[in-house]
Scaffold this motif. Structure first.
Motif, PDB file in Angstrom:
ATOM      1  N   PRO A  52       0.817  -1.214   0.000  1.00  0.00           N
ATOM      2  CA  PRO A  52       0.000   0.000   0.000  1.00  0.00           C
ATOM      3  C   PRO A  52       0.852   1.267   0.000  1.00  0.00           C
ATOM      4  O   PRO A  52       2.054   1.206   0.310  1.00  0.00           O
ATOM      5  N   LYS A  87       8.032   1.096  -0.027  1.00  0.00           N
ATOM      6  CA  LYS A  87       8.605   0.577  -1.283  1.00  0.00           C
ATOM      7  C   LYS A  87       9.746   1.484  -1.786  1.00  0.00           C
ATOM      8  O   LYS A  87      10.838   1.016  -2.088  1.00  0.00           O
ATOM      9  N   HIS A 114       2.177  -0.558  -8.842  1.00  0.00           N
ATOM     10  CA  HIS A 114       0.888  -0.846  -8.210  1.00  0.00           C
ATOM     11  C   HIS A 114       0.087  -1.833  -9.057  1.00  0.00           C
ATOM     12  O   HIS A 114      -0.886  -2.402  -8.590  1.00  0.00           O
TER      13      HIS A 114
END
Ligand SMILES: Nc1ncnc2c1ncn2[C@@H]1O[C@H](COP(=O)(O)OP(=O)(O)OP(=O)(O)O)[C@@H](O)[C@H]1O
Length: 221
Positions: free
Chosen positions: A52, A57, A205
């Motif tokens: 999320p 990341k 994503h």
């Protein structure tokens, strides 16, 4: 003497060309984003980091690229800590950040020439034009980057992948803003890179599909 030399040569030859995180911890303010994270990415392998928003990341990619120091743990390339390797690691690395790292007032051509010169590996104008053509920017090479669309800016930034061979690609959301054709182009580029013995760590994503397969690391779950 010759025995020692032979032994050392074969030892060097067997150090795997892999990127490793060993017990990595990342703190941001009060938050511990990563704790005791261990991973290995070998040549011919693509690691997709997902999670999320805010799960860490980009922070992990920056640590793997040596741009941020982990609070604990170590990143190694070919068995050596990247902190010690310094330029020897940076010369093997191509990092494309979340932002495109393009100067708005310069053209795509000028941006790529300047970035290559700054990285210490200058390239010719012909090589830059060829890379921009392959990235689908024929006819747009000399416009100031500020007038390009988001997808065209991303393509200009990614054209750097074609200019030098660097075994380690660390790409933060490279597919963002790309249309279907450009996504296929980038996937093919990554596949070719893996086939040539490179490795890739990227965030996205979206799920991605590569001929060689993709390993996924999920953060924040
Ligand atoms: N320099 C910094 N100082 C303080 N907090 C930071 C810093 N950099 C990142 N953070 C925080 O660390 C967390 C993780 O950020 P990061 O950019 O790594 O997340 P991400 O998983 O890449 O998110 P996204 O999917 O939105 O791109 C966020 O809460 C962010 O606000």
């Amino acid at each position: 003497m010759s025995d020692i030399t032979t032994a050392r040569s074969s030892y060097v030859a067997h150090i795997p060309a892999q990127l490793e995180a060993d017990g990595v911890e990342c703190l941001r303010g009060e938050r511990r984003l990563l704790k005791n994270l261990t991973l290995q990415v070998g040549t011919g392998t693509c690691l997709l980091v997902q999670g999320p928003n805010g799960s860490g990341k980009t922070s992990l990619l920056r640590i793997l690229a040596g741009l941020t120091q982990p609070a604990d743990g170590c990143v190694r390339w070919k068995g050596q800590p990247i902190k010690q390797l310094g330029d020897d690691y940076r010369n093997d690395l191509l990092y494309c950040g979340h932002h495109n790292a393009l100067k708005d007032e310069l053209s795509a051509e000028e941006n790529l020439l300047a970035a290559a010169a700054l990285s210490g590996t200058p390239v010719t104008i012909d090589a830059v034009r060829e890379a921009l053509h392959q990235a689908g920017l024929a006819g747009r090479e000399r416009l100031p980057v500020r007038v390009l669309s988001q997808g065209q800016r991303r393509r200009a930034s990614l054209a750097r992948l074609l200019l030098h061979y660097r075994p380690v690609w660390i790409l933060d959301e490279p597919f963002t803003a790309l249309d279907t054709d450009a996504m296929q182009w980038l996937s093919a580029l990554i596949d070719r890179h893996l086939a040539l013995g490179g490795l890739t760590v990227l965030t996205s994503h979206q799920d991605i599909s590569l001929a060689r397969g993709v390993r996924t690391l999920r953060l924040g779950v």
